[in-house]
Design a protein around this motif. Structure first.
Motif, PDB file in Angstrom:
ATOM      1  N   ARG A 115       0.809  -1.223   0.000  1.00  0.00           N
ATOM      2  CA  ARG A 115       0.000   0.000   0.000  1.00  0.00           C
ATOM      3  C   ARG A 115       0.848   1.282   0.000  1.00  0.00           C
ATOM      4  N   GLY A 116       2.143   1.122   0.155  1.00  0.00           N
ATOM      5  CA  GLY A 116       3.037   2.275   0.185  1.00  0.00           C
ATOM      6  C   GLY A 116       4.171   2.131  -0.805  1.00  0.00           C
ATOM      7  N   PRO A 117       5.361   2.630  -0.456  1.00  0.00           N
ATOM      8  CA  PRO A 117       6.472   2.649  -1.416  1.00  0.00           C
ATOM      9  C   PRO A 117       7.049   1.266  -1.695  1.00  0.00           C
ATOM     10  N   ILE A 118       7.472   1.094  -2.932  1.00  0.00           N
ATOM     11  CA  ILE A 118       8.267  -0.060  -3.344  1.00  0.00           C
ATOM     12  C   ILE A 118       9.680   0.446  -3.604  1.00  0.00           C
ATOM     13  N   VAL A 119      10.660  -0.191  -2.974  1.00  0.00           N
ATOM     14  CA  VAL A 119      12.057   0.245  -3.057  1.00  0.00           C
ATOM     15  C   VAL A 119      12.868  -0.866  -3.706  1.00  0.00           C
ATOM     16  N   LEU A 120      13.448  -0.574  -4.852  1.00  0.00           N
ATOM     17  CA  LEU A 120      14.229  -1.553  -5.597  1.00  0.00           C
ATOM     18  C   LEU A 120      15.682  -1.079  -5.690  1.00  0.00           C
ATOM     19  N   LEU A 121      16.610  -1.901  -5.240  1.00  0.00           N
ATOM     20  CA  LEU A 121      18.018  -1.652  -5.544  1.00  0.00           C
ATOM     21  C   LEU A 121      18.335  -2.463  -6.781  1.00  0.00           C
ATOM     22  N   THR A 122      18.715  -1.760  -7.850  1.00  0.00           N
ATOM     23  CA  THR A 122      18.929  -2.426  -9.124  1.00  0.00           C
ATOM     24  C   THR A 122      20.105  -1.761  -9.840  1.00  0.00           C
ATOM     25  N   TYR A 123      20.208  -1.993 -11.117  1.00  0.00           N
ATOM     26  CA  TYR A 123      21.370  -1.554 -11.886  1.00  0.00           C
ATOM     27  C   TYR A 123      20.900  -0.984 -13.214  1.00  0.00           C
ATOM     28  N   ASP A 124      21.520   0.103 -13.626  1.00  0.00           N
ATOM     29  CA  ASP A 124      21.222   0.714 -14.922  1.00  0.00           C
ATOM     30  C   ASP A 124      22.150   0.099 -15.972  1.00  0.00           C
ATOM     31  N   PRO A 125      21.610  -0.729 -16.877  1.00  0.00           N
ATOM     32  CA  PRO A 125      22.483  -1.454 -17.811  1.00  0.00           C
ATOM     33  C   PRO A 125      23.138  -0.575 -18.864  1.00  0.00           C
ATOM     34  N   SER A 126      22.803   0.718 -18.895  1.00  0.00           N
ATOM     35  CA  SER A 126      23.489   1.600 -19.843  1.00  0.00           C
ATOM     36  C   SER A 126      24.905   1.935 -19.377  1.00  0.00           C
ATOM     37  N   PHE A 127      25.236   1.654 -18.110  1.00  0.00           N
ATOM     38  CA  PHE A 127      26.578   1.907 -17.600  1.00  0.00           C
ATOM     39  C   PHE A 127      27.531   0.806 -18.069  1.00  0.00           C
ATOM     40  N   ARG A 128      28.772   1.179 -18.217  1.00  0.00           N
ATOM     41  CA  ARG A 128      29.815   0.234 -18.626  1.00  0.00           C
ATOM     42  C   ARG A 128      31.040   0.405 -17.729  1.00  0.00           C
ATOM     43  N   PRO A 129      31.008  -0.137 -16.515  1.00  0.00           N
ATOM     44  CA  PRO A 129      32.196  -0.058 -15.653  1.00  0.00           C
ATOM     45  C   PRO A 129      33.409  -0.710 -16.308  1.00  0.00           C
ATOM     46  N   TRP A 130      34.595  -0.395 -15.787  1.00  0.00           N
ATOM     47  CA  TRP A 130      35.833  -0.816 -16.451  1.00  0.00           C
ATOM     48  C   TRP A 130      35.933  -2.326 -16.620  1.00  0.00           C
ATOM     49  N   LEU A 131      35.303  -3.104 -15.748  1.00  0.00           N
ATOM     50  CA  LEU A 131      35.413  -4.565 -15.855  1.00  0.00           C
ATOM     51  C   LEU A 131      34.877  -5.068 -17.192  1.00  0.00           C
ATOM     52  N   THR A 132      33.932  -4.335 -17.778  1.00  0.00           N
ATOM     53  CA  THR A 132      33.381  -4.763 -19.069  1.00  0.00           C
ATOM     54  C   THR A 132      34.388  -4.583 -20.202  1.00  0.00           C
ATOM     55  N   ASP A 133      35.444  -3.793 -19.972  1.00  0.00           N
ATOM     56  CA  ASP A 133      36.508  -3.702 -20.979  1.00  0.00           C
ATOM     57  C   ASP A 133      37.244  -5.038 -21.101  1.00  0.00           C
ATOM     58  N   TYR A 134      37.319  -5.763 -19.994  1.00  0.00           N
ATOM     59  CA  TYR A 134      37.990  -7.065 -19.983  1.00  0.00           C
ATOM     60  C   TYR A 134      37.016  -8.217 -20.224  1.00  0.00           C
ATOM     61  N   LEU A 135      35.790  -8.035 -19.780  1.00  0.00           N
ATOM     62  CA  LEU A 135      34.767  -9.071 -19.933  1.00  0.00           C
ATOM     63  C   LEU A 135      33.525  -8.449 -20.571  1.00  0.00           C
ATOM     64  N   PRO A 136      33.578  -8.187 -21.885  1.00  0.00           N
ATOM     65  CA  PRO A 136      32.427  -7.565 -22.555  1.00  0.00           C
ATOM     66  C   PRO A 136      31.173  -8.418 -22.474  1.00  0.00           C
ATOM     67  N   GLU A 137      31.347  -9.705 -22.153  1.00  0.00           N
ATOM     68  CA  GLU A 137      30.173 -10.575 -21.987  1.00  0.00           C
ATOM     69  C   GLU A 137      29.268 -10.078 -20.866  1.00  0.00           C
ATOM     70  N   LEU A 138      29.865  -9.399 -19.887  1.00  0.00           N
ATOM     71  CA  LEU A 138      29.063  -8.860 -18.791  1.00  0.00           C
ATOM     72  C   LEU A 138      28.092  -7.796 -19.291  1.00  0.00           C
ATOM     73  N   ALA A 139      28.581  -6.916 -20.160  1.00  0.00           N
ATOM     74  CA  ALA A 139      27.715  -5.879 -20.711  1.00  0.00           C
ATOM     75  C   ALA A 139      26.595  -6.488 -21.543  1.00  0.00           C
ATOM     76  N   ALA A 140      26.935  -7.492 -22.344  1.00  0.00           N
ATOM     77  CA  ALA A 140      25.914  -8.162 -23.157  1.00  0.00           C
ATOM     78  C   ALA A 140      24.873  -8.836 -22.269  1.00  0.00           C
ATOM     79  N   LEU A 141      25.332  -9.429 -21.172  1.00  0.00           N
ATOM     80  CA  LEU A 141      24.406 -10.081 -20.241  1.00  0.00           C
ATOM     81  C   LEU A 141      23.506  -9.060 -19.572  1.00  0.00           C
ATOM     82  N   ASP A 142      24.074  -7.940 -19.133  1.00  0.00           N
ATOM     83  CA  ASP A 142      23.270  -6.890 -18.508  1.00  0.00           C
ATOM     84  C   ASP A 142      22.187  -6.393 -19.454  1.00  0.00           C
TER      85      ASP A 142
END
Length: 243
Positions: A115-142
């Motif tokens: 009946r009140g707020p819904i709070v979601l901790l999630t991730y914006d898949p438009s971001f590309r942290p540095w780890l995706t430079d080494y593992l681009p599969e992570l970005a594709a999965l996101d």
């Protein structure tokens, strides 16, 4: 069907320890609500101790790892919640919606019982942290499994989105938590704390390149700005849907 975390949740209680700074942001988003539903609750991370929490978790493995002092838990799935309409003041779902069988159905179910707020901790898949430079599969999965920020309004109506900067010493070992501790990704035990590594399979070619760049100093040169930061916006977001 076996819940996914019956297989991959082996080290979660050890590696996914709630970070108090992220916890404070979640508490702020929950406001003054008292009865809280935690959907996809896992081992109970970020469940506020000063409120009446009911947890829902499909994986028996994760349920078994919950502390005896944790909130009561019901084995159920987000897309079929065993509660009457408007049963809870608020609901929370922490880094979990991308594992739900049908995210839209699940979020509508959460709205039905809240009946009140819904709070979601999630991730914006438009971001590309540095780890995706080494593992681009992570970005594709996101891109495939994590909703875009615009999707939440389609499922929940108007939402408010709050960035969650990640501390350099974050205690919660989710995927991009080690942004200033690159050596951590070379540790296979630490990688078991993130479902993404289970999902993309063979990571050795990318890790071999990371290992080389750390040894030669290339990583430090390439990401010199990061090592000066105490917190970093890696793309994590709190999405708040008010009633």
């Amino acid at each position: 069907m076996i819940a996914q975390y019956d297989v991959i949740g082996l080290n979660y209680a050890e590696l996914r320890r709630p970070d108090p700074r992220i916890g404070a942001a979640i508490e702020t988003a929950l406001g003054k609500t008292q009865t809280v539903l935690n959907v996809g609750a896992g081992t109970g991370s970020y469940e506020p101790p000063d409120r009446q929490v009911t947890a829902v978790e499909p994986s028996i493995e994760m349920i078994r790892k919950r502390s005896p002092l944790a909130a009561k838990v019901i084995q159920a799935s987000a897309d079929d919640l065993p509660f009457a309409n408007n049963s809870f003041d608020a609901a929370m779902a922490i880094l979990t919606v991308h594992h739900w069988p049908d995210i839209g159905v699940g979020l509508r179910e959460v709205r039905r019982v809240t009946r009140g707020p819904i709070v979601l901790l999630t991730y914006d898949p438009s971001f590309r942290p540095w780890l995706t430079d080494y593992l681009p599969e992570l970005a594709a999965l996101d891109d495939v499994r994590i909703p875009a920020m615009s999707d939440y309004e389609r499922w929940l109506g108007p939402v408010h989105v709050v960035p969650v900067p990640i501390p350099h010493d974050c205690t919660d070992g989710f995927l991009y938590a080690y942004w200033r501790r690159p050596d951590a990704y070379l540790d296979p035990r630490i990688r078991t704390g993130s479902s993404s590594f289970w999902a993309i399979g063979d990571v050795e070619p990318g890790l071999q390149k990371l290992r080389h760049d750390l040894a030669t100093g290339e990583w430090a040169r390439r990401y010199a700005e990061l090592v000066t930061l105490n917190e970093y916006d890696a793309g994590y977001r709190i999405v708040i849907s008010e009633r």
